[in-house]
Each structure stands twice: as C-alpha cells, then as structure tokens.
Design an enzyme around this catalytic site. Structure first.
Site, PDB file in Angstrom:
ATOM      1  N   ALA A  54       0.814  -1.224   0.000  1.00 45.56           N
ATOM      2  CA  ALA A  54       0.000   0.000   0.000  1.00 45.56           C
ATOM      3  C   ALA A  54       0.843   1.268   0.000  1.00 45.56           C
ATOM      4  O   ALA A  54       0.370   2.345  -0.369  1.00 45.56           O
ATOM      5  CB  ALA A  54      -0.939  -0.018   1.197  1.00 45.56           C
ATOM      6  N   ASP A 111       3.290  -8.837  -9.754  1.00 42.79           N
ATOM      7  CA  ASP A 111       3.415  -9.156 -11.186  1.00 42.79           C
ATOM      8  C   ASP A 111       2.725  -8.089 -12.043  1.00 42.79           C
ATOM      9  O   ASP A 111       3.226  -7.734 -13.117  1.00 42.79           O
ATOM     10  CB  ASP A 111       2.800 -10.529 -11.490  1.00 42.79           C
TER      11      ASP A 111
END
Ligand code: ATP
Length: 306
Positions: A228, A257
């Site tokens: 975050a 990814d």
C-alpha cells in the site's frame, strides 16, 4: 536486414514491446478455515483453477494495458497447458515461443485462509525444463524487443541467457534466491518487494536504505515495491519515493506481477524509470481491488479512472 525498430522514421518496427521469459502455472486454489498442521488433513472449498505463474501474469498485465507482448517458456501438453494458452490468447499475448513439453504443466497449490492468508506450494513441472537453448533459439526475438522481463521461476541459466541478450532487462528477483553478480549487473531495474530485499541483503531495514544497498550490489537501477505504500526507485545514487493510490484492497495476489508487467511496458515505450514506476503503482493498486491474479488486472481505461 536491419535490426527491427532501430532505423528509419515512423513508429517502431519491433514486433513486441516486451518479451517475457518465464513461468506459466495453473493456480489450484482451495479456501480453508485454517491451514493444516504437518500430518493433518483439512477439508476445503471447491477447487478453483486459474491461470497464473509470474511470467504469464506479467505478460497478461502488460498486454491488458495495450502492450504487444510475447511469452517464452514451457507448458505441458495437458489440460492446464491448454488453459494457460487460452488465457494468453484471450489477452493477445503471443505464445508461439511457449513450447509444449513432455512434462506436467507447472502448478501452484494455493490454500487461502479466512483472512486471505495464503500458503503456496509450487510444482514447477514444465517450467523447470526451460533451457538456455530455448532462449538462444529465440535470440532475434529477444534482441528486437526494447525490454525483456524476467523472474526466477525458471532455471537460472535460461534467465541469465535472456538477460545477456536483452537490450534492457527488467528482472524481478522473485522468488528471492542468490544470483551471480553478472545477472545483478544486467538488471535495469532489479525489482523486489520488501521481503525479497531483506533476503538478498541479509537484513531488514528502511526502504530507502535497502534500495541504496541493493544498488551497491551492481544493478543499473532498483525498484522496491512496498504494498500500500507504493515503491521506492533508486538510480544514479538517488532514491525517489513513488506513492500508490489509496484503494480498498480485496486481494493482493499477483499485485507484484501486475506492477512489474506495467513497469516493463512503460520502460519499453521510453518512459523514465520513476514515471514508469508511478504508473506501475497505479496498476498494482487497481489490481488489488478485485480477487485473483490475472482476473484482477486492469485495462488502461481503469487505470486512468483511478
Ligand atoms: P504479491 O507477491 O502479492 O504479488 P508483492 O509483494 O510482490 O505482491 P506488493 O509490494 O505487495 O508486491 O505490491 C506491488 C504494488 O501493488 C505496490 O507497489 C503498490 O503499488 C500496489 N499495491 C499492493 N498492495 C496495495 C494496497 N493495499 N493498496 C494500494 N496499492 C497496493
């Protein structure tokens, strides 16, 4: 014939923005009330099968944003292999260099606990058969792409061969493992999360310092993703913080990814590293708003809306 995309006016003539050399796995997901202790059996939910693997995930993330992407790797000539090809095709990823192999396709057995906590076992299967020879055979393809994107779910000799051929190698050192100095020196950038950074350096620490310490190991540039908190970018001795938009996170699977696939594409179209990482952070944030890995990856319109 001149090297594709290197001469003349007009749009680039290279066929792919990004060539990903890496893994493709079928993710076999079962939800459990609690994870089994050694020797114990627990009953779980129905089985869900999703396309995954770091290589395929990065390829799909970039392609869904509009990049022209090819994936080089190996799958088995089995049901999971067909699923993996179908999902790549659905997103327009070229799989002409994804070879059918006399081995089972790679799988990841994923148990998801009530808090979204995962435990994962990977059986590499066909991914373990990707060779240096596979990569050398595709040398013109790799040399033509502005960016080659790599991870460590296939054997190291194949990764190293691909990095040597790449004009620019984006290398996600995940799962973290010791790698030769030659590979580190070819990373531009080296991409890791905080845990992988700590494993590579042998000590945890504050992200800015970790990024500088990683840069001292030899890569041309470094990106550490921070969930975050976004990411930090280290290049030419300077460290820049890259924020991530605030979102309601539902499932962070495959966020790294998504970030790396997006980063590779923006670098391929010529964006500077910090700006490319800022874009990639938006893509990572968009991806955590939905469950799953590839299923959660955003389109360009969704990133622009964020
Ligand atoms: P995973 O292993 O789950 O694929 P990772 O640990 O490799 O992920 P993260 O650092 O968790 O990678 O996430 C990659 C990027 O995705 C972050 O840099 C950030 O931009 C975005 N991201 C991840 N989690 C959140 C979140 N809770 N809120 C906003 N953005 C997030």
């Amino acid at each position: 014939m001149s090297a594709v995309g290197e001469h003349g006016d007009g749009p680039p003539r290279h066929p792919f923005d990004v060539v990903v050399v890496g893994s493709a796995n079928a993710d076999l997901v079962v939800r459990v009330e609690r994870h089994p202790a050694p020797g114990e059996t627990v009953l779980g939910s129905e089985l869900a099968v999703h396309p995954g693997g770091k290589g395929a995930n990065q390829a799909v993330a970039a392609a869904r944003l509009g990049a022209r992407v090819a994936l080089l790797g190996r799958v088995g000539a089995d049901q999971h292999g067909r699923l993996l090809r179908e999902s790549l095709e659905h997103d327009g990823v070229d799989h002409g260099h994804l070879h059918d192999t006399p081995a089972a396709s790679g799988i990841a057995m994923i148990a998801v606990g009530p808090q979204g906590d995962n435990s994962i076992i990977v059986a590499p299967g066909a991914n373990a058969r990707v060779t240096e020879g596979d990569v050398l055979q595709a040398a013109p393809l790799l040399r033509s792409a502005p960016v080659v994107s790599l991870q460590l779910e296939i054997p190291l000799p194949a990764v190293l061969a691909a990095a040597r051929l790449a004009r620019r190698a984006v290398v996600n050192l995940s799962p973290a493992a010791p790698v030769p100095d030659e590979l580190l020196a070819l990373c531009d950038p080296l991409v890791v999360n905080e845990h992988e950074a700590a494993l590579l350096l042998g000590v945890p620490g504050e992200a800015d310092r970790q990024a500088k310490s990683l840069l001292a190991l030899g890569p041309r540039s470094v990106v550490i993703t921070l969930g975050a908190d976004g990411a930090v970018v280290a290049e030419d001795g300077a460290v820049h913080a890259v924020p991530s938009p605030r979102v309601a996170a539902v499932d962070t699977t495959g966020a790294g990814d998504a970030f790396t696939g997006a980063l590779a594409w923006r670098l391929a179209v010529g964006e500077p590293l910090t700006a490319a990482a800022a874009f990639a952070a938006r893509v990572g944030a968009a991806a955590v708003r939905r469950p799953g890995a590839q299923d959660s990856y955003p389109t360009m319109a969704e990133v622009e809306d964020l």
